[in-house]
Scaffold this motif. Structure first.
Motif, PDB file in Angstrom:
ATOM      1  N   GLU A  49     -14.556 -95.815 -32.884  1.00 18.53           N
ATOM      2  CA  GLU A  49     -13.273 -95.213 -33.248  1.00 18.53           C
ATOM      3  C   GLU A  49     -12.166 -96.262 -33.242  1.00 18.53           C
ATOM      4  OE1 GLU A  49     -10.277 -92.122 -31.080  1.00 18.53           O
ATOM      5  OE2 GLU A  49     -12.353 -91.437 -31.375  1.00 18.53           O
ATOM      6  N   LEU A  50     -11.281 -96.176 -34.242  1.00 19.19           N
ATOM      7  CA  LEU A  50     -10.206 -97.156 -34.404  1.00 19.19           C
ATOM      8  C   LEU A  50      -8.848 -96.468 -34.449  1.00 19.19           C
ATOM      9  CD1 LEU A  50      -9.144-100.057 -35.199  1.00 19.19           C
ATOM     10  CD2 LEU A  50      -9.444 -99.323 -37.573  1.00 19.19           C
ATOM     11  N   GLU A  51      -7.906 -97.042 -33.706  1.00 18.92           N
ATOM     12  CA  GLU A  51      -6.498 -96.644 -33.770  1.00 18.92           C
ATOM     13  C   GLU A  51      -5.711 -97.927 -34.020  1.00 18.92           C
ATOM     14  OE1 GLU A  51      -3.045 -94.962 -30.725  1.00 18.92           O
ATOM     15  OE2 GLU A  51      -5.176 -94.668 -30.262  1.00 18.92           O
ATOM     16  N   LEU A  52      -5.119 -98.058 -35.211  1.00 22.13           N
ATOM     17  CA  LEU A  52      -4.529 -99.333 -35.619  1.00 22.13           C
ATOM     18  C   LEU A  52      -3.101 -99.142 -36.118  1.00 22.13           C
ATOM     19  CD1 LEU A  52      -6.164-102.199 -37.557  1.00 22.13           C
ATOM     20  CD2 LEU A  52      -4.150-101.125 -38.587  1.00 22.13           C
ATOM     21  N   TYR A  53      -2.237-100.101 -35.752  1.00 21.09           N
ATOM     22  CA  TYR A  53      -0.842-100.102 -36.192  1.00 21.09           C
ATOM     23  C   TYR A  53      -0.504-101.487 -36.736  1.00 21.09           C
ATOM     24  CZ  TYR A  53      -0.742 -96.016 -33.138  1.00 21.09           C
ATOM     25  OH  TYR A  53      -1.019 -94.817 -32.529  1.00 21.09           O
ATOM     26  N   VAL A  54       0.313-101.509 -37.786  1.00 18.96           N
ATOM     27  CA  VAL A  54       0.768-102.765 -38.369  1.00 18.96           C
ATOM     28  C   VAL A  54       2.288-102.780 -38.336  1.00 18.96           C
ATOM     29  CG1 VAL A  54       0.752-104.276 -40.387  1.00 18.96           C
ATOM     30  CG2 VAL A  54      -1.236-102.828 -39.900  1.00 18.96           C
ATOM     31  N   GLY A  55       2.864-103.862 -37.801  1.00 24.23           N
ATOM     32  CA  GLY A  55       4.314-103.968 -37.712  1.00 24.23           C
ATOM     33  C   GLY A  55       4.795-105.343 -38.111  1.00 24.23           C
ATOM     34  N   ARG A  56       6.099-105.444 -38.355  1.00 24.85           N
ATOM     35  CA  ARG A  56       6.711-106.717 -38.745  1.00 24.85           C
ATOM     36  C   ARG A  56       7.965-106.933 -37.910  1.00 24.85           C
ATOM     37  NH1 ARG A  56       7.014-110.601 -42.645  1.00 24.85           N
ATOM     38  NH2 ARG A  56       5.061-109.859 -43.538  1.00 24.85           N
ATOM     39  N   ASN A  57       8.170-108.201 -37.538  1.00 23.57           N
ATOM     40  CA  ASN A  57       9.357-108.538 -36.767  1.00 23.57           C
ATOM     41  C   ASN A  57      10.614-108.315 -37.598  1.00 23.57           C
ATOM     42  OD1 ASN A  57       8.330-109.441 -34.221  1.00 23.57           O
ATOM     43  ND2 ASN A  57       7.460-111.200 -35.290  1.00 23.57           N
ATOM     44  N   GLU A  67       5.246 -99.682 -38.731  1.00 22.15           N
ATOM     45  CA  GLU A  67       5.504 -98.864 -39.917  1.00 22.15           C
ATOM     46  C   GLU A  67       4.249 -98.429 -40.658  1.00 22.15           C
ATOM     47  OE1 GLU A  67       6.398-102.826 -42.641  1.00 22.15           O
ATOM     48  OE2 GLU A  67       8.034-101.505 -42.033  1.00 22.15           O
ATOM     49  N   ARG A  68       3.097 -99.033 -40.345  1.00 17.45           N
ATOM     50  CA  ARG A  68       1.842 -98.658 -40.997  1.00 17.45           C
ATOM     51  C   ARG A  68       0.796 -98.362 -39.933  1.00 17.45           C
ATOM     52  NH1 ARG A  68       2.376-104.230 -43.622  1.00 17.45           N
ATOM     53  NH2 ARG A  68       4.058-104.182 -42.092  1.00 17.45           N
ATOM     54  N   GLU A  69      -0.044 -97.371 -40.183  1.00 16.35           N
ATOM     55  CA  GLU A  69      -1.031 -96.982 -39.182  1.00 16.35           C
ATOM     56  C   GLU A  69      -2.326 -96.524 -39.840  1.00 16.35           C
ATOM     57  OE1 GLU A  69       0.514 -92.405 -38.456  1.00 16.35           O
ATOM     58  OE2 GLU A  69       1.278 -94.003 -37.162  1.00 16.35           O
ATOM     59  N   LEU A  70      -3.400 -96.593 -39.054  1.00 18.16           N
ATOM     60  CA  LEU A  70      -4.718 -96.186 -39.535  1.00 18.16           C
ATOM     61  C   LEU A  70      -5.500 -95.609 -38.368  1.00 18.16           C
ATOM     62  CD1 LEU A  70      -7.090 -96.139 -41.585  1.00 18.16           C
ATOM     63  CD2 LEU A  70      -7.584 -98.505 -40.918  1.00 18.16           C
ATOM     64  N   PHE A  71      -6.036 -94.405 -38.561  1.00 15.95           N
ATOM     65  CA  PHE A  71      -6.880 -93.762 -37.563  1.00 15.95           C
ATOM     66  C   PHE A  71      -8.198 -93.385 -38.243  1.00 15.95           C
ATOM     67  CE2 PHE A  71      -2.456 -92.755 -36.577  1.00 15.95           C
ATOM     68  CZ  PHE A  71      -2.349 -93.209 -35.266  1.00 15.95           C
ATOM     69  N   ALA A  72      -9.296 -93.844 -37.683  1.00 13.40           N
ATOM     70  CA  ALA A  72     -10.594 -93.560 -38.301  1.00 13.40           C
ATOM     71  C   ALA A  72     -11.689 -93.721 -37.262  1.00 13.40           C
ATOM     72  CB  ALA A  72     -10.844 -94.494 -39.482  1.00 13.40           C
ATOM     73  N   ASN A  73     -12.842 -93.125 -37.555  1.00  9.92           N
ATOM     74  CA  ASN A  73     -14.004 -93.302 -36.687  1.00  9.92           C
ATOM     75  C   ASN A  73     -15.260 -93.177 -37.522  1.00  9.92           C
ATOM     76  OD1 ASN A  73     -15.371 -90.434 -36.218  1.00  9.92           O
ATOM     77  ND2 ASN A  73     -13.143 -90.140 -36.283  1.00  9.92           N
ATOM     78  N   THR A  74     -16.353 -93.726 -37.015  1.00 12.43           N
ATOM     79  CA  THR A  74     -17.621 -93.651 -37.726  1.00 12.43           C
ATOM     80  C   THR A  74     -18.776 -93.698 -36.740  1.00 12.43           C
ATOM     81  OG1 THR A  74     -19.001 -94.672 -39.431  1.00 12.43           O
ATOM     82  CG2 THR A  74     -17.736 -96.163 -38.043  1.00 12.43           C
ATOM     83  N   LYS A  81     -23.910-102.667 -39.601  1.00 13.13           N
ATOM     84  CA  LYS A  81     -22.685-102.687 -38.802  1.00 13.13           C
ATOM     85  C   LYS A  81     -21.973-101.341 -38.856  1.00 13.13           C
ATOM     86  CE  LYS A  81     -20.433-105.177 -42.622  1.00 13.13           C
ATOM     87  NZ  LYS A  81     -21.633-105.762 -43.234  1.00 13.13           N
ATOM     88  N   PHE A  82     -21.162-101.103 -37.821  1.00  9.79           N
ATOM     89  CA  PHE A  82     -20.246 -99.969 -37.825  1.00  9.79           C
ATOM     90  C   PHE A  82     -18.975-100.451 -38.516  1.00  9.79           C
ATOM     91  CE2 PHE A  82     -23.035 -98.949 -34.280  1.00  9.79           C
ATOM     92  CZ  PHE A  82     -23.280 -97.600 -34.478  1.00  9.79           C
ATOM     93  N   LEU A  83     -18.684 -99.876 -39.673  1.00 13.79           N
ATOM     94  CA  LEU A  83     -17.616-100.383 -40.533  1.00 13.79           C
ATOM     95  C   LEU A  83     -16.551 -99.320 -40.761  1.00 13.79           C
ATOM     96  CD1 LEU A  83     -16.432-102.416 -42.651  1.00 13.79           C
ATOM     97  CD2 LEU A  83     -17.940-101.323 -44.325  1.00 13.79           C
ATOM     98  N   ILE A  84     -15.293 -99.737 -40.590  1.00 11.70           N
ATOM     99  CA  ILE A  84     -14.147 -98.896 -40.932  1.00 11.70           C
ATOM    100  C   ILE A  84     -13.336 -99.648 -41.970  1.00 11.70           C
ATOM    101  CG2 ILE A  84     -11.973 -97.933 -40.098  1.00 11.70           C
ATOM    102  CD1 ILE A  84     -13.369 -97.338 -37.459  1.00 11.70           C
ATOM    103  N   GLN A  85     -13.063 -98.982 -43.085  1.00  9.87           N
ATOM    104  CA  GLN A  85     -12.382 -99.635 -44.203  1.00  9.87           C
ATOM    105  C   GLN A  85     -11.324 -98.714 -44.778  1.00  9.87           C
ATOM    106  OE1 GLN A  85     -15.018-100.947 -47.303  1.00  9.87           O
ATOM    107  NE2 GLN A  85     -13.378-101.552 -48.681  1.00  9.87           N
ATOM    108  N   LEU A 101      -9.831 -99.902 -29.902  1.00  8.06           N
ATOM    109  CA  LEU A 101     -11.165 -99.479 -30.303  1.00  8.06           C
ATOM    110  C   LEU A 101     -11.813 -98.718 -29.161  1.00  8.06           C
ATOM    111  CD1 LEU A 101     -12.308-102.706 -32.133  1.00  8.06           C
ATOM    112  CD2 LEU A 101     -11.884-100.498 -33.181  1.00  8.06           C
ATOM    113  N   THR A 102     -12.426 -97.606 -29.504  1.00 10.78           N
ATOM    114  CA  THR A 102     -13.078 -96.765 -28.505  1.00 10.78           C
ATOM    115  C   THR A 102     -14.539 -96.578 -28.890  1.00 10.78           C
ATOM    116  OG1 THR A 102     -11.007 -95.590 -28.077  1.00 10.78           O
ATOM    117  CG2 THR A 102     -13.041 -94.536 -27.344  1.00 10.78           C
TER     118      THR A 102
END
Length: 245
Positions: A49-57, A67-74, A81-85, A101-102
């Motif tokens: 499982e993935l919990e991801l955030y993208v930010g800029r200074n 400002e950008r985020e991604l939540f996914a699991n597989t 491989k275990f792949l999240i795209q 990552l969980t």
């Protein structure tokens, strides 16, 4: 290029940290958008499982703006491989990625977090940057040229074997055709169009004409003529004009 990290989270209990250090996470960023995160298949992983955030200074604010985020699991293994795209997430050089990552193992959840600054080495840039569509167009042009050359060679060989007595003409027998057919060109092309394999040859009809007992037509090449005879057998009442002479 890839970014590789062994997962570790010092804020977690020691047993959690030791468990997560077994897994190496790889990150690949695409341009203009897209991100892939994966870890190799491992029997200890039941769910990834993935919990991801993208930010800029932002110079006007000391803290990052996520400002950008991604939540996914597989739980599915793809190519070992275990792949999240995600193809829509935009990540640029200088951005900061924060992710957790969980892993599910024997009904227990283990997690680890990490924060990285995006550098050029994380981006996937193939050595050949030519547009795929341009390459494909080039290959198609080459194929068409080779086919044309092959048809020319075959026609020359046919003429060598048969001499000049062979023609490119075909004939649709039809009694009283002069009174029944008002447009011979449309008649011939519509007949060919009703056979799927002959549809590409419709535009290769060069000449059409009416005769008392049918409709005659000439194909662009001898190969076209033979294709009509072969593929139209049993489906088109078409005959070789040379056999009528």
């Amino acid at each position: 290029m890839l970014g590789q990290w062994a997962l570790e989270d010092k804020s977690q209990p020691p047993e959690n940290s030791a468990f997560m250090k077994q897994f190496v996470v790889e990150i690949q960023i695409r341009e203009p958008s897209g991100i892939m995160i994966w870890t190799r298949n491992n029997p200890l992983i039941e769910n990834f499982e993935l919990e991801l955030y993208v930010g800029r200074n932002n110079h006007s604010h000391p803290e990052l703006h996520w400002e950008r985020e991604l939540f996914a699991n597989t739980s599915t293994v793809v190519d070992g491989k275990f792949l999240i795209q995600d193809d829509n997430v935009v990540v640029e050089i200088g951005d900061t990625i924060r992710y957790r990552l969980t892993v599910l193992h024997q009904n227990l959840l283990y997690s680890a977090s990490r924060r990285i600054v995006v550098t050029d080495q994380l981006f996937y840039r193939p050595k050949n940057n030519d547009c795929f569509s341009q390459c494909l167009d080039g290959e198609q042009d080459q194929v068409h040229e080779e086919v044309a050359q092959l048809k020319d060679i075959i026609e020359k060989k046919i003429m060598q074997c048969t001499g000049s007595q062979i023609s490119k003409y075909l004939f649709f027998p039809l009694e009283n055709a002069v009174n029944l057919v008002s447009n011979p060109d449309l008649y011939v092309k519509s007949r060919l169009w009703h056979v799927d394999e002959l549809k590409p040859l419709v535009n290769n009809v060069v000449i059409t004409y009416l005769a008392p007992h049918g409709v005659g037509f000439e194909m662009y090449t001898l190969i076209d003529k033979f294709k009509v005879l072969e593929l139209g057998e049993g489906r088109l009442d078409v005959v070789d004009f040379d056999s009528l002479i």
